[in-house]
Design a protein around this motif. Structure first.
Motif, PDB file in Angstrom:
ATOM      1  N   HIS A   1     -36.875  14.633 -47.116  1.00 36.69           N
ATOM      2  CA  HIS A   1     -36.475  16.039 -47.382  1.00 36.69           C
ATOM      3  C   HIS A   1     -36.526  16.734 -46.298  1.00 36.69           C
ATOM      4  N   SER A   2     -37.388  16.794 -45.356  1.00 34.78           N
ATOM      5  CA  SER A   2     -37.436  17.503 -44.042  1.00 34.78           C
ATOM      6  C   SER A   2     -36.127  17.251 -43.158  1.00 34.78           C
ATOM      7  N   LEU A   3     -35.768  15.708 -43.155  1.00 34.98           N
ATOM      8  CA  LEU A   3     -34.815  15.516 -42.248  1.00 34.98           C
ATOM      9  C   LEU A   3     -33.545  15.918 -42.837  1.00 34.98           C
ATOM     10  N   THR A   4     -33.208  15.831 -44.301  1.00 36.12           N
ATOM     11  CA  THR A   4     -31.950  16.332 -44.554  1.00 36.12           C
ATOM     12  C   THR A   4     -31.865  17.837 -44.539  1.00 36.12           C
ATOM     13  N   GLN A   5     -33.005  18.478 -44.622  1.00 37.25           N
ATOM     14  CA  GLN A   5     -33.069  20.026 -44.470  1.00 37.25           C
ATOM     15  C   GLN A   5     -32.552  20.227 -43.170  1.00 37.25           C
ATOM     16  N   TYR A   6     -33.106  19.538 -42.267  1.00 35.94           N
ATOM     17  CA  TYR A   6     -32.708  20.035 -40.589  1.00 35.94           C
ATOM     18  C   TYR A   6     -31.312  19.828 -40.585  1.00 35.94           C
ATOM     19  N   GLU A   7     -30.866  18.594 -41.146  1.00 36.44           N
ATOM     20  CA  GLU A   7     -29.438  18.515 -41.026  1.00 36.44           C
ATOM     21  C   GLU A   7     -28.576  19.462 -41.623  1.00 36.44           C
ATOM     22  N   PHE A   8     -29.049  19.793 -42.988  1.00 36.62           N
ATOM     23  CA  PHE A   8     -28.188  20.651 -43.657  1.00 36.62           C
ATOM     24  C   PHE A   8     -28.059  22.271 -42.885  1.00 36.62           C
ATOM     25  N   VAL A   9     -29.341  22.623 -42.211  1.00 36.86           N
ATOM     26  CA  VAL A   9     -29.289  23.672 -41.748  1.00 36.86           C
ATOM     27  C   VAL A   9     -28.606  23.797 -40.426  1.00 36.86           C
ATOM     28  N   THR A  10     -28.671  22.635 -39.722  1.00 31.29           N
ATOM     29  CA  THR A  10     -27.835  22.352 -38.420  1.00 31.29           C
ATOM     30  C   THR A  10     -26.514  22.569 -38.799  1.00 31.29           C
ATOM     31  N   GLU A  11     -26.153  21.867 -39.747  1.00 34.92           N
ATOM     32  CA  GLU A  11     -24.550  21.736 -40.126  1.00 34.92           C
ATOM     33  C   GLU A  11     -24.191  23.230 -40.615  1.00 34.92           C
ATOM     34  N   SER A  12     -24.845  23.992 -41.555  1.00 33.00           N
ATOM     35  CA  SER A  12     -24.795  25.405 -41.908  1.00 33.00           C
ATOM     36  C   SER A  12     -24.591  26.531 -40.598  1.00 33.00           C
ATOM     37  N   LEU A  13     -25.268  26.137 -39.781  1.00 32.63           N
ATOM     38  CA  LEU A  13     -25.254  27.009 -38.417  1.00 32.63           C
ATOM     39  C   LEU A  13     -23.923  26.852 -37.748  1.00 32.63           C
ATOM     40  N   ASN A  14     -23.644  25.060 -37.503  1.00 33.34           N
ATOM     41  CA  ASN A  14     -22.440  25.005 -36.804  1.00 33.34           C
ATOM     42  C   ASN A  14     -21.108  25.526 -37.361  1.00 33.34           C
ATOM     43  N   ASP A  15     -21.292  25.456 -38.787  1.00 33.82           N
ATOM     44  CA  ASP A  15     -20.080  26.031 -39.649  1.00 33.82           C
ATOM     45  C   ASP A  15     -19.917  27.555 -39.449  1.00 33.82           C
ATOM     46  N   LEU A  16     -21.012  28.300 -39.251  1.00 32.58           N
ATOM     47  CA  LEU A  16     -21.068  29.641 -39.129  1.00 32.58           C
ATOM     48  C   LEU A  16     -20.871  29.915 -37.542  1.00 32.58           C
ATOM     49  N   TYR A  17     -21.337  29.323 -36.930  1.00 35.38           N
ATOM     50  CA  TYR A  17     -21.234  30.015 -35.240  1.00 35.38           C
ATOM     51  C   TYR A  17     -20.549  28.937 -34.491  1.00 35.38           C
ATOM     52  N   GLY A  18     -20.047  27.603 -34.973  1.00 39.97           N
ATOM     53  CA  GLY A  18     -19.598  26.935 -34.145  1.00 39.97           C
ATOM     54  C   GLY A  18     -20.378  26.002 -33.401  1.00 39.97           C
ATOM     55  N   GLU A  19     -19.991  24.782 -33.264  1.00 41.64           N
ATOM     56  CA  GLU A  19     -20.986  23.772 -32.533  1.00 41.64           C
ATOM     57  C   GLU A  19     -21.295  24.128 -31.144  1.00 41.64           C
ATOM     58  N   GLU A  20     -22.556  23.642 -30.657  1.00 40.36           N
ATOM     59  CA  GLU A  20     -22.813  24.198 -29.362  1.00 40.36           C
ATOM     60  C   GLU A  20     -22.298  23.268 -28.366  1.00 40.36           C
ATOM     61  N   ASP A  21     -21.877  23.763 -27.234  1.00 40.92           N
ATOM     62  CA  ASP A  21     -21.418  23.051 -26.071  1.00 40.92           C
ATOM     63  C   ASP A  21     -22.461  23.129 -24.862  1.00 40.92           C
ATOM     64  N   PRO A  22     -22.923  21.859 -24.663  1.00 40.40           N
ATOM     65  CA  PRO A  22     -23.691  21.948 -23.649  1.00 40.40           C
ATOM     66  C   PRO A  22     -23.492  22.373 -22.005  1.00 40.40           C
ATOM     67  N   ALA A  23     -22.163  22.355 -21.759  1.00 39.05           N
ATOM     68  CA  ALA A  23     -21.589  22.920 -20.648  1.00 39.05           C
ATOM     69  C   ALA A  23     -21.584  24.189 -20.798  1.00 39.05           C
ATOM     70  N   GLU A  24     -21.654  25.168 -21.719  1.00 32.96           N
ATOM     71  CA  GLU A  24     -21.988  26.527 -21.870  1.00 32.96           C
ATOM     72  C   GLU A  24     -23.295  26.932 -21.375  1.00 32.96           C
TER      73      GLU A  24
ATOM     74  N   VAL B   1     -25.475  24.939 -19.471  1.00 34.45           N
ATOM     75  CA  VAL B   1     -25.343  25.119 -17.748  1.00 34.45           C
ATOM     76  C   VAL B   1     -24.866  26.157 -17.199  1.00 34.45           C
ATOM     77  N   GLU B   2     -23.878  26.883 -17.622  1.00 33.14           N
ATOM     78  CA  GLU B   2     -23.164  27.984 -17.012  1.00 33.14           C
ATOM     79  C   GLU B   2     -24.241  29.096 -16.937  1.00 33.14           C
ATOM     80  N   HIS B   3     -25.084  29.110 -18.110  1.00 34.50           N
ATOM     81  CA  HIS B   3     -26.022  30.320 -18.078  1.00 34.50           C
ATOM     82  C   HIS B   3     -27.307  30.074 -17.592  1.00 34.50           C
ATOM     83  N   MET B   4     -27.682  29.028 -17.094  1.00 33.73           N
ATOM     84  CA  MET B   4     -29.163  28.510 -16.814  1.00 33.73           C
ATOM     85  C   MET B   4     -29.427  29.401 -15.523  1.00 33.73           C
ATOM     86  N   PRO B   5     -30.374  29.735 -15.468  1.00 33.42           N
ATOM     87  CA  PRO B   5     -31.081  30.651 -14.343  1.00 33.42           C
ATOM     88  C   PRO B   5     -30.915  29.598 -13.079  1.00 33.42           C
TER      89      PRO B   5
END
Length: 124
Positions: A84-107, A109-113
């Motif tokens: 249940h905790s695994l599926t909840q994590y995946e559901f939340v991640t998918e929902s956030l990706n749908d809402l805000y777009g998937e994260e780009d690791p390159a972005e 790096v651009e903003h790392m201090p």
């Protein structure tokens, strides 16, 4: 069949055949058949995972307590809270990706201090 670089750069992971990872395919299959246990060769067949990869996939899932086995047979974990905790994590991640777009690791790096090493290199 190769694709041109513009198609490669402009296409999403799913469009290029990303889809579910091998562990995700195994978990999905075993969860769908939670009342049964299977031999690795059967799981490989049903999930379209190469037979030479399936044992390492199953071992990694077992290390994470997501599957269990006896002898030659493997089944989904009986720890429903863990699943249940695994599926909840995946559901939340998918929902956030749908809402805000998937994260780009390159972005990220651009903003790392700058680190001390980078600062020293720039001072030379």
């Amino acid at each position: 069949m190769p694709i041109d670089i513009d198609t490669f750069e402009g296409s999403s992971e799913d469009a290029l055949g990303g889809g579910l990872t091998q562990p995700e395919r195994v978990l999905s299959f075993l969860a769908t058949h939670a009342d049964q246990a299977f031999r690795p060769v059967e799981i490989a067949e049903k999930t379209d995972i190469p037979q030479n990869s399936i044992n390492s996939v199953l071992r990694r899932l077992e290390e994470q307590a997501l599957v269990r086995h006896k002898g030659e047979y493997w089944a989904i974990t009986d720890d429903r809270d863990r699943l249940h905790s695994l599926t909840q994590y995946e559901f939340v991640t998918e929902s956030l990706n749908d809402l805000y777009g998937e994260e780009d690791p390159a972005e990220w790096v651009e903003h790392m201090p700058a680190t001390d090493t980078a600062e020293k290199t720039n001072d030379v």
